[in-house]
Enzyme design. Structure first.
Site, PDB file in Angstrom:
ATOM      1  N   GLU A 141       0.827  -1.220   0.000  1.00 60.23           N
ATOM      2  CA  GLU A 141       0.000   0.000   0.000  1.00 60.23           C
ATOM      3  C   GLU A 141       0.852   1.258   0.000  1.00 60.23           C
ATOM      4  O   GLU A 141       0.570   2.208  -0.725  1.00 60.23           O
ATOM      5  CB  GLU A 141      -0.944   0.003   1.204  1.00 60.23           C
ATOM      6  CG  GLU A 141      -2.192  -0.836   1.007  1.00 60.23           C
ATOM      7  CD  GLU A 141      -1.941  -2.333   1.074  1.00 60.23           C
ATOM      8  OE1 GLU A 141      -0.856  -2.746   1.550  1.00 60.23           O
ATOM      9  OE2 GLU A 141      -2.824  -3.106   0.643  1.00 60.23           O
ATOM     10  N   HIS A 155     -10.133  -5.468   9.415  1.00 58.67           N
ATOM     11  CA  HIS A 155     -10.995  -5.313   8.238  1.00 58.67           C
ATOM     12  C   HIS A 155     -12.306  -4.615   8.601  1.00 58.67           C
ATOM     13  O   HIS A 155     -13.339  -4.867   7.999  1.00 58.67           O
ATOM     14  CB  HIS A 155     -11.322  -6.676   7.608  1.00 58.67           C
ATOM     15  CG  HIS A 155     -10.146  -7.373   7.018  1.00 58.67           C
ATOM     16  ND1 HIS A 155      -9.176  -7.949   7.786  1.00 58.67           N
ATOM     17  CD2 HIS A 155      -9.774  -7.587   5.726  1.00 58.67           C
ATOM     18  CE1 HIS A 155      -8.250  -8.503   6.997  1.00 58.67           C
ATOM     19  NE2 HIS A 155      -8.592  -8.285   5.744  1.00 58.67           N
TER      20      HIS A 155
END
Lengths: 325, 328
Positions: free
Chosen positions: A60, A129
């Site tokens: 990322e 998440h």
């Protein structure tokens, strides 16, 4: 109007923008041939190919930094994070680089970059998440933050994001992705900084964000049977934040509750509360109330998970307390 | 350097003038720092001039350079004027970023200087991004990252090189290995002293070069630039060099991390005097031309400094502008 899911509506905006603007490209893990983990790019790879629908390694920080450089040099990257939790590996790039480039260059560089990802608690996704984190980005100068709550706004806000010259977070709550609703056909843009009055009322104002808008609307409907009239406001973007629409509502109702799934300390509710206190103190008939998710990492077990997120029962209780003040 | 005599004359003049400009500006800035005219940190590039100069000689204004905290040399080699650079460090309205950036945030996107940076590493990723733009737009430009040995242990090095490799991006990664990250020796910070050898780990070309030999740097960069423009992907260049001044002005040039003898040895390898000797022995540029270049540059830098010192301050009322492109 056509009936679409939230994800379909956002994808329509992306597809239309990619047709119109050849400088747009999408990066992300699975954003290419696979069509996105949440089908955010389904069908676009076949049309636009691997350079514009670009699969990435799991890095990322790397692809945020790469896209920052791309936005500085004439293209318009869309970073598809899958889950917003994954953005955190690139915070240094975002906060030290992406958000500051226009300023550092004295306005000579643009930063047309869209950062999209799924937010929100649910499905026992646990704490890596389930994050939302958007208050972090509201705190930083240079970012726009869009929080659509329905398919029409998903299309309209995403269309605006894809034409913005500033970096925009576009955050999609997991419980909304398959929500269906009417969506305007053809070009449809929702400007940033314009809240929607999701329901008009006179007794109290409830500002709700993303999925909480739907809970608040349901409570408003239920309480209307008791003669209670709630006004529900959906800010739609929190950077910029339409404080005027909120103040206008409070002038009418005299009571304000802010419902947000994210953490309370230094959050959106704190910001709205401070603003209304500073600019609308005399309009208030009761202390401002906030209802937030618990200030803890998100637990896994359904019974624990349920305990940390506002639901219809806790919203109803908060509204009753506010009205009793 | 493979061209005919006329081309070599022009190239060598440009290389000499650029290196001498960087040196003259940096020495001027070091004096200005002591005089209190520079308000923040000042990291000079003295001793490393051959790297920025040798690489930028092969670039156009459309090629995007991303630089470091030690970025004055990259800015000047890319075409920023001494006047705009000095004024920025003086915090004046006439500075290249109108006083918003200072030494570590120099931007001139119109000539492809996409910023120096106060954070080690991101320039590597952003250069990959410029390469991605070039690939998508098919415009033939390239991205260039300059960074030090200190960035090699940073995750951005790994992620940036890997991304550029897998997408065959037109990018030059130029590591200026000056042996120390601030004052931490690279020999301490890495088990593998050879930066260029890391290229093979990413499946890309890697070249080690004497970073104090401007023609060697230029030759390595020229090949890498040609490959990048031909769609043959990125190259990692390790230019081995040395800063002879302190990490930042106001710090000691030596200390527990290096000796005066070591600094003196590297001064003997000074890239500018070496290149001058080379030019004179090969006869590519007459000595009188080099003397003229030196006197012209000194006069230009003196004038730039006077202008900067006399320039107005930015209006404090403009501080909030340019956070966003669009107002809502």
């Amino acid at each position: 109007m056509t009936e679409r899911t939230f994800t379909e509506a956002a994808r329509e905006a992306l597809s239309d923008a990619m047709d119109a603007d050849p400088t747009i490209f999408v990066v992300g893990e699975g954003a290419g041939e696979r069509g996105g983990n949440f089908e955010t790019t389904a069908g676009l790879y076949e049309k636009h190919g691997p350079v514009r629908l670009c699969d990435t390694p799991i890095c990322e920080r790397g692809f945020i930094g790469m896209c920052t450089g791309a936005a500085m040099t004439g293209t318009r990257p869309v970073v598809d994070f899958m889950f917003t939790d994954f953005i955190l590996d690139g915070l240094g790039e975002l906060i030290n680089q992406t958000s500051k480039m226009q300023y550092m260059s004295n306005g000579r560089l643009k930063m047309p970059m869209v950062l999209r990802g799924c937010i929100g608690i649910g499905h026992s996704a646990a704490t890596h998440h389930s994050g939302s984190y958007y208050p972090l980005f509201v705190h930083i100068p240079g970012f726009r933050v869009a929080l659509p709550s329905n398919p029409a706004d998903a299309k309209g806000l995403f269309a605006t994001a894809l034409r913005s010259e500033d970096p925009v977070f576009f955050m999609e709550h997991r419980h909304l992705l398959n929500l269906k609703g009417p969506v305007p056909e053809g070009e449809h843009r929702v400007p940033f900084g314009q809240a929607a009055v999701a329901r008009e009322g006179t007794d109290a104002t409830v500002v709700a964000l993303t999925v909480m808008v739907h809970h608040a609307l349901q409570i408003a409907e239920e309480l209307s049977g008791e003669g209670v009239s709630l006004e529900i406001i959906d800010p739609r973007t929190v950077a910029p934040l339409d404080t005027e629409t909120i103040l206008e509502s409070v002038r009418k109702t005299g009571r304000l509750l802010i419902v947000d799934e994210t953490f309370m300390p230094c959050g959106i509710g704190a910001e709205i509360s401070a603003h209304v206190t500073e600019h609308g103190f005399d309009e208030l008939d009761a202390p401002i109330m906030r209802l937030n998710g618990a200030h803890v990492p998100t637990p896994y077990s359904p019974s624990l998970e349920q305990a940390v997120v506002p639901d219809r029962a806790s919203i109803e209780q908060a509204v009753r307390e506010l009205l009793a003040e | 350097m493979h061209g005919d005599r006329g081309e070599r004359f022009e190239l060598h003049r440009w290389l000499y003038r650029t290196m001498f400009t960087i040196r003259t500006v940096e020495e001027r800035l070091a004096r200005s720092f002591m005089a209190g005219l520079i308000h923040g940190a000042c990291h000079t590039y003295v001793g490393e001039e051959a790297v920025a100069t040798g690489v930028c000689a092969g670039l156009t204004d459309d090629d995007a350079v991303f630089s470091t905290h030690r970025g004055h040399g990259h800015a000047l080699a890319k075409g920023v004027s001494p006047a705009a650079l000095i004024a920025e460090l003086y915090g004046r309205e006439t500075g290249i970023s109108h006083g918003r950036g200072g030494s570590m945030h120099l931007f001139a996107p119109e000539i492809g200087l996409m910023g120096t940076s106060g954070i080690v590493g991101p320039c590597i990723l952003q250069a990959a991004g410029a390469g991605y733009s070039a690939k998508l737009l098919e415009n033939g430009s390239i991205g260039v990252a300059f960074f030090g040995d200190g960035a090699v242990g940073n995750g951005a090095f790994h992620e940036g090189l890997n991304l550029a490799a897998i997408y065959d991006l037109p990018v030059l990664f130029v590591c200026e290995n000056n042996l120390y990250a601030t004052e931490v020796p690279f020999s301490y910070a890495s088990r593998n002293p050879d930066v260029a050898s890391r290229a093979s780990g990413y499946g890309i070309a890697g070249i080690g070069v004497d970073g104090n030999d401007v023609l060697a740097v230029h030759e390595a960069a020229t090949g890498a630039i040609r490959r990048a423009r031909a769609g043959e992907g990125p190259t990692l260049i390790e230019a081995r060099t040395y800063r002879t001044r302190p990490h930042a002005e106001g710090m000691s040039p030596t200390g527990v991390y290096r000796t005066e003898e070591e600094v003196a040895e590297w001064r003997e390898k000074d890239p500018i005097s070496r290149f001058r000797s080379r030019i004179l022995s090969e006869g590519t540029v007459p000595e009188s031309d080099l003397d003229r270049i030196e006197s012209d540059v000194r006069a230009e830098v003196d004038e730039a400094e006077r202008e900067a010192a006399a320039a107005p301050w930015p209006d404090g009322g403009t501080a909030p502008s340019h956070v966003y492109r669009e107002t809502t």
